[in-house]
Motif scaffolding. Structure first.
Motif, PDB file in Angstrom:
ATOM      1  N   VAL A 181      -7.474  -9.377  -1.430  1.00 17.23           N
ATOM      2  CA  VAL A 181      -6.484  -9.195  -2.597  1.00 17.23           C
ATOM      3  C   VAL A 181      -5.281 -10.436  -2.361  1.00 17.23           C
TER       4      VAL A 181
ATOM      5  N   ARG B 120      -0.101  -5.467  -4.874  1.00 15.87           N
ATOM      6  CA  ARG B 120      -0.411  -3.649  -5.432  1.00 15.87           C
ATOM      7  C   ARG B 120      -1.752  -3.936  -6.709  1.00 15.87           C
TER       8      ARG B 120
ATOM      9  N   HIS C  68      -5.073  -5.152  -7.178  1.00  9.99           N
ATOM     10  CA  HIS C  68      -5.656  -4.217  -6.233  1.00  9.99           C
ATOM     11  C   HIS C  68      -5.558  -3.024  -7.362  1.00  9.99           C
TER      12      HIS C  68
ATOM     13  N   SER D  42     -10.903  -5.106  -1.134  1.00  9.48           N
ATOM     14  CA  SER D  42      -9.548  -5.133  -0.128  1.00  9.48           C
ATOM     15  C   SER D  42      -8.190  -4.896  -0.400  1.00  9.48           C
ATOM     16  N   TRP D  43      -7.703  -4.839   0.288  1.00  7.35           N
ATOM     17  CA  TRP D  43      -6.416  -4.919   0.495  1.00  7.35           C
ATOM     18  C   TRP D  43      -5.986  -6.230   1.252  1.00  7.35           C
TER      19      TRP D  43
ATOM     20  N   GLU E 267       0.488  -0.920  -0.169  1.00  3.88           N
ATOM     21  CA  GLU E 267      -0.098  -0.313   0.385  1.00  3.88           C
ATOM     22  C   GLU E 267       0.969   0.953  -0.235  1.00  3.88           C
TER      23      GLU E 267
END
Length: 417
Positions: A140, A127, A130, A136-137, A96
């Motif tokens: 993923v 990443r 995503h 959501s992270w 993130e």
């Protein structure tokens, strides 16, 4: 000697070791035989792969169910436990926010732990996915890890099928899925990604596809610190081919072998550049995490403390599993497994035994060392022909114990996984 057809290897020969049922034909053509061998990525799976993958998925889905039940009893959220356990938080933060954005100072020693200790492929994939999927992270991260686990299971099956046929390959996948620490295949960790890349790189080596082998090995080197074991296996087989063929090998062998270590070496040098110490900077970062190769000194200290003071169940079991890995590696060598598998598994065992760090985590480091499971898979496959009910019972009991222990590790042990 040409590889035997599946029909000719359907039954497991008695009295032979790993790789001897195909007279080591697979590795011997790694230098580039006349017959072209394609990786099994086409429209159809390898023969018998579907049941093996179904077995793998059933065991690991049951594992997630066991974790869900344990979390429900403790009134904890399932998704949070799967995606944010221990190292998972670091991978998610890197995905993130990027590198150099998180540090942790140990109160006991003052050591500064940095996110540079974590290799970039997994957070990079998180990443990338995503940006495409509107989820959501956490979701993923789990999707990437779970997808890699399935790809790894298929790669393990492909190797087992190539060396011994369907029965052993299916048993190999089932045993791998039911390892005591196979719970790491259910959470946002990198073992599944490394195993997937390692399995297919080793398969490419064993079937003479050197460019595939080199690229996948380079990616494995970006997945985990132990990923360089894949490049070592590629290099070992390449050296043998060069010696045996007196240098008359295809250019793809030279290129693939040269590519193999670039991922691991590139990240290590990048971290060294960021720290201002090009060659030693990465190792200093790892030292702050108490992660270094000390030739087994840390293992000896752990053994002494365990004998004197005892410990929770995770510690003696970790010792048993590490010792079992050493024994299985010896059996793998005695059974004359393909060289690529011996070197890869041997490197992982050496790093695990000779490295420092929390001893309870060492069995997790061995989860990608699937070639160690060949002797067990052979025993299951041979017994299945005589006593299938007994094998089914033993396998079910082992799977249940694995699921119970895995859920305990993740929800109740409070020991770094």
């Amino acid at each position: 000697m040409a590889k035997l057809h599946v029909a000719e290897r359907a039954s497991v020969p008695q009295g032979h070791g790993v790789g001897t049922s195909t007279p080591t034909a697979v590795p011997e053509r790694a230098g580039g035989a006349a017959r072209r061998v394609r990786l099994p990525f086409g429209r159809r799976l390898l023969p018998g792969a579907a049941p093996a993958l179904a077995l793998f998925l059933s065991i690991r889905l049951a594992g997630i169910g066991a974790i869900a039940l344990a979390n429900h009893l403790d009134r904890h959220a399932l998704l949070k436990g799967l995606a944010t356990s221990w190292d998972s938080r670091w991978y998610l933060h890197i995905a993130e926010h990027g590198y150099g954005t998180r540090v942790h100072v140990l109160a006991t020693t003052g050591a500064v732990q940095r996110d540079w200790a974590f290799f970039p492929l997994y957070p990079g994939l998180i990443r990338a996915v995503h940006t495409v999927l509107p989820v959501s992270w956490n979701v993923v991260a789990l999707l990437v890890a779970w997808s890699a686990a399935v790809v790894a299971a298929y790669g393990i099956y492909a190797i087992g099928h190539d060396v011994y046929g369907r029965a052993v390959a299916t048993a190999l996948v089932g045993v791998w899925a039911a390892l005591p620490h196979a719970v790491v295949l259910d959470i946002a960790y990198t073992e599944s990604l490394l195993t997937a890349l390692a399995a297919w790189s080793l398969y490419a080596v064993m079937t003479g596809r050197w460019m595939w082998a080199g690229v996948l090995a380079a990616l494995a080197g970006l997945a985990r610190p132990t990923g360089f074991a894949v490049a070592a296996a590629v290099a070992a087989v390449a050296v043998r081919e060069i010696v045996v063929r007196r240098g008359r090998v295809p250019p793809a062998l030279w290129i693939g072998t040269a590519i193999a270590p670039l991922g691991w070496a590139g990240f290590v040098l990048w971290v060294g550049h960021r720290t201002g110490d090009l060659l030693d900077g990465y190792f200093k970062v790892q030292h702050a995490w108490d992660s270094r190769f000390d030739f087994g000194a840390g293992s000896v200290r752990f053994l002494k403390a365990l004998l004197l003071y005892g410990g929770r169940v995770v510690y003696p079991l970790a010792l048993v599993l590490v010792v079992a890995a050493v024994v299985l590696f010896c059996l793998l060598c005695f059974d004359r497994a393909p060289l690529a598998l011996i070197v890869y598994a041997g490197m992982l065992v050496l790093i695990t035994v000779g490295g420092s760090g929390p001893y309870a985590s060492k069995p997790r480091f061995l989860v990608p060392a699937f070639p160690l499971l060949f002797p067990i898979a052979l025993a299951f496959a041979r017994s299945w022909r005589v006593r299938p009910k007994h094998v089914l019972l033993i396998g079910t009991v082992l799977a249940v114990l694995s699921l119970a222990y895995g859920s305990y590790l993740l929800t109740a042990s409070r020991t770094p996984l």
